[in-house]
Scaffold this active site. Structure first.
Site, PDB file in Angstrom:
ATOM      1  N   ASP A  80       0.785  -1.143   0.037  1.00  0.00           N
ATOM      2  CA  ASP A  80      -0.240  -0.096  -0.019  1.00  0.00           C
ATOM      3  C   ASP A  80       0.771   1.322  -0.215  1.00  0.00           C
ATOM      4  OD1 ASP A  80      -2.142   1.767   0.283  1.00  0.00           O
ATOM      5  OD2 ASP A  80      -1.917   1.608   2.421  1.00  0.00           O
ATOM      6  N   ASP A  99       0.020   5.191   0.964  1.00  0.00           N
ATOM      7  CA  ASP A  99      -0.387   6.145   1.964  1.00  0.00           C
ATOM      8  C   ASP A  99      -0.473   5.526   3.224  1.00  0.00           C
ATOM      9  OD1 ASP A  99      -0.192   8.313  -0.042  1.00  0.00           O
ATOM     10  OD2 ASP A  99      -2.268   8.059  -0.220  1.00  0.00           O
TER      11      ASP A  99
END
EC number: 3.1.3.82
Length: 184
Positions: free
Chosen positions: A8, A10
């Site tokens: 992922d 952020d």
């Protein structure tokens, strides 16, 4: 087949200031680049899988996202880290125009991961999904990724997130040590 770390963005690789889309907003989390260097040296493909609903919501354009992504990719390459794949979902059910859709790529659905598995010849049984939210864990499980890792550097950890994760770490900086420990 190859082993991979699905990442992922952020809250996992960079500090999540909310809808990060400018270079001056982007800060790598302490130890994240070094962890990626170690994971690369351990033979893992590094695959970015990121929801970017800010595009759908009109907060920033797809071009702005792509410019930031290119900068991030070059910043990592300068430190000896090549991303093997970059997959993103610009959609949201409350989005605008062409981006307003209930797609298969937006996590928690596994579409981005399944596409990467197919295109990059990845073995889900030797791979890891790393993220800061339950949606990341569910996407990993949906793609049959054997190991899901929740990190505490992004959104607050939920009970649901903990239940869906195989491992909970302070940050991605701890991932190489975890993997080495699993092999011994």
């Amino acid at each position: 087949m190859k082993k991979a770390i699905f990442l992922d963005r952020d809250g996992t690789l960079n500090i999540d200031h909310g809808y990060v889309h400018e270079i001056d907003q982007f800060q790598f989390i302490d130890g994240s680049i070094e962890a990626l260097q170690q994971l690369k040296a351990m033979g893992y493909l590094l695959v970015l899988v990121t929801n970017q609903s800010g595009i759908a919501r009109g907060y920033f354009s797809e071009d702005q996202f792509l410019q930031l992504t290119e900068w991030m990719d070059w910043s990592l390459a300068d430190r000896g880290v090549d991303l093997d794949g970059i997959y993103y979902c610009p959609h949201h059910t409350e989005g605008k125009g062409e981006y307003c859709q209930d797609c298969d790529c937006r996590k928690p659905k596994p579409g981005m991961l399944l596409q990467a598995i197919k295109e990059l010849n990845i073995d889900p049984n030797t791979s890891f999904m790393v993220g800061d939210k339950v949606e990341d864990m569910l996407a990993g499980k949906g793609a049959k990724i054997k190991n899901t890792v929740l990190v505490k550097t992004g959104k607050p950890i939920t009970e649901d997130g903990k239940k869906q994760a195989n491992y909970v770490l302070e940050s991605i900086a701890d991932l190489p040590k975890l993997i080495k420990g699993l092999k011994s």
